[in-house]
Design an enzyme around this catalytic site. Structure first.
Site: not given
Ligand SMILES: *Cc1c(COP(=O)(O)O)cnc(C)c1O
Length: 391
Positions: A57, A110, A182, A207
């Site tokens: 992590r 988005y 973004d 994407k």
């Protein structure tokens, strides 16, 4: 890799450090934890005085390799890979927004980047305004004394409207606000927000960067080391980290980013021109068409026009649904940026839950069809769209 290496060379070599066995590709370090050589080594790792790894992590060599590669491609200080694009978005929000703070965002952002502010961050006293950020005067008018972030998505989803990044950076910095971009629709191949003045750039890695529709992931790149450190601390404390196997797959997909983008956008240009000339089509929105309202800005700000097209059918909602049922090659699916062509109808799918008023305001009309153009043979794609519009 030479420090002046060009983008396509960086795609192949950035972030790669040979391991002890000189493996050509970063191995998948599928481990949750890393052993310390002795007590002092453990203490040094925790004190940040050794570059050893502690616990996945908090960092992992397979993930680090991808983070370093994307940071180099975006021209930033460091990268932070996350479990999803939304984990990247919320890590940015969590790092810079506190109770009483305000964020200004693109209205056609988005869907989840908007709803998480309206439905969840609002519970913690964070205020949000959504404006058509392609009009800089509306952005400036929305700023308040407590505005901490200006968050833009360009081109925006699914209207393909384009926001001037350099103008937003200048405005944000005049008021001491950070600009976040973004960059999912463009990828660093087409657009470099940090070079245009943005402070932070993020992606849904799902994407174009991964490009093969087989991974969900995200990444954040900051220009300033202090911003990177703050967000890294938030990410590693809250735990929306990427997984090593996920990072390996993305590193593999990333190498062909330029090749995929070049083919996809060449196909998209041909398809956009075909649609614009088709009698069933009312309008087409594609940055590579002179009919796009920000055609000149797109040419200045982006290296190419990308692979995302929106268009409206003359027959409205009904015609949109009918076309979805008639395509044979294009796949009826949400998401974008993969090697395969995807088609969707936002009014009945991704944006079905957005209120009619908000849809209208953001230009998400009933007849709008969104196409994510893939790398298939363009003639097969044209034939499919042609028959689907007749059907
Ligand atoms: C898909 C997408 C996101 C969210 O990413 P996930 O990987 O689905 O969490 C954010 N922004 C844009 C522009 C997207 O297309």
């Amino acid at each position: 890799m030479h420090k002046d290496a060009k983008f396509d060379t960086m795609l192949i070599h950035a972030g790669q450090k040979p391991d002890a066995l000189m493996s050509v590709n970063p191995p998948i370090y599928q481990t949750s934890t890393f052993a310390f050589k002795n007590a002092k080594h453990g203490a040094d790792c925790f004190a940040g005085e050794s570059d050893g790894f502690i616990y996945t992590r908090l960092g992992n060599p397979t993930i680090r390799s991808l983070e370093d590669a994307v940071a180099a491609l975006e021209g930033g200080f460091g990268g932070i890979a996350t479990a999803s694009g939304m984990a990247a978005v919320t890590t940015v929000y969590l790092s810079f927004l506190s109770a009483g703070a305000h964020i200004v965002s693109t209205d056609a952002v988005y869907g989840a980047s908007r709803s998480v502010l309206e439905n969840h961050f609002s519970r913690f006293g964070v205020e949000a305004s959504f404006v058509d950020s392609s009009r800089i005067e509306l952005v400036e008018a929305a700023l308040k004394p407590n505005t901490r972030l200006l968050y833009i998505e360009t081109p925006a989803n699914p209207t393909i409207s384009i926001t001037d990044i350099a103008a937003c950076a200048e405005l944000a910095h005049k008021y001491g606000i950070k600009l976040v971009v973004d960059n999912t629709f463009c990828s660093p191949y087409l657009q470099k927000p940090l070079e245009l003045g943005a402070d932070i750039v993020l992606h849904s890695i799902t994407k174009f960067i991964n490009g093969h529709a087989d991974v969900v992931g995200g990444v954040i790149v900051a220009k300033d080391p202090a911003d990177h450190k703050l967000m890294y601390n938030v990410m590693t404390s809250m735990g929306p980290n990427m997984d090593p196997h996920q990072a390996f797959l993305v590193s593999r997909g990333l190498k062909t980013l330029s090749l995929r983008m070049e083919r996809a956008q060449a196909n998209a240009q041909v398809i956009a021109e075909f649609l614009e000339g088709h009698p069933s089509v009312a309008w087409v929105r594609y940055p590579g068409l002179p009919s796009h309202p920000q055609y000149e800005l797109a040419k200045r700000q982006q290296k190419g026009s990308g692979a995302m097209i929106s268009f409206g059918l003359k027959g409205g909602f009904e015609a949109g649904s009918k076309m979805m049922d008639s395509v044979k090659l294009a796949t009826l699916a949400v998401s974008l940026g993969g090697v395969e062509t995807l088609i969707q109808h936002p009014a009945s799918m991704t944006h079905a839950k957005v209120s009619a008023a908000a849809k209208q305001k953001a230009g998400i009309t009933d007849e709008l069809v969104r196409l994510s153009v893939g790398i298939e043979d363009v003639n097969d794609l044209l034939a499919d769209l042609q028959q689907a519009m007749q059907g």
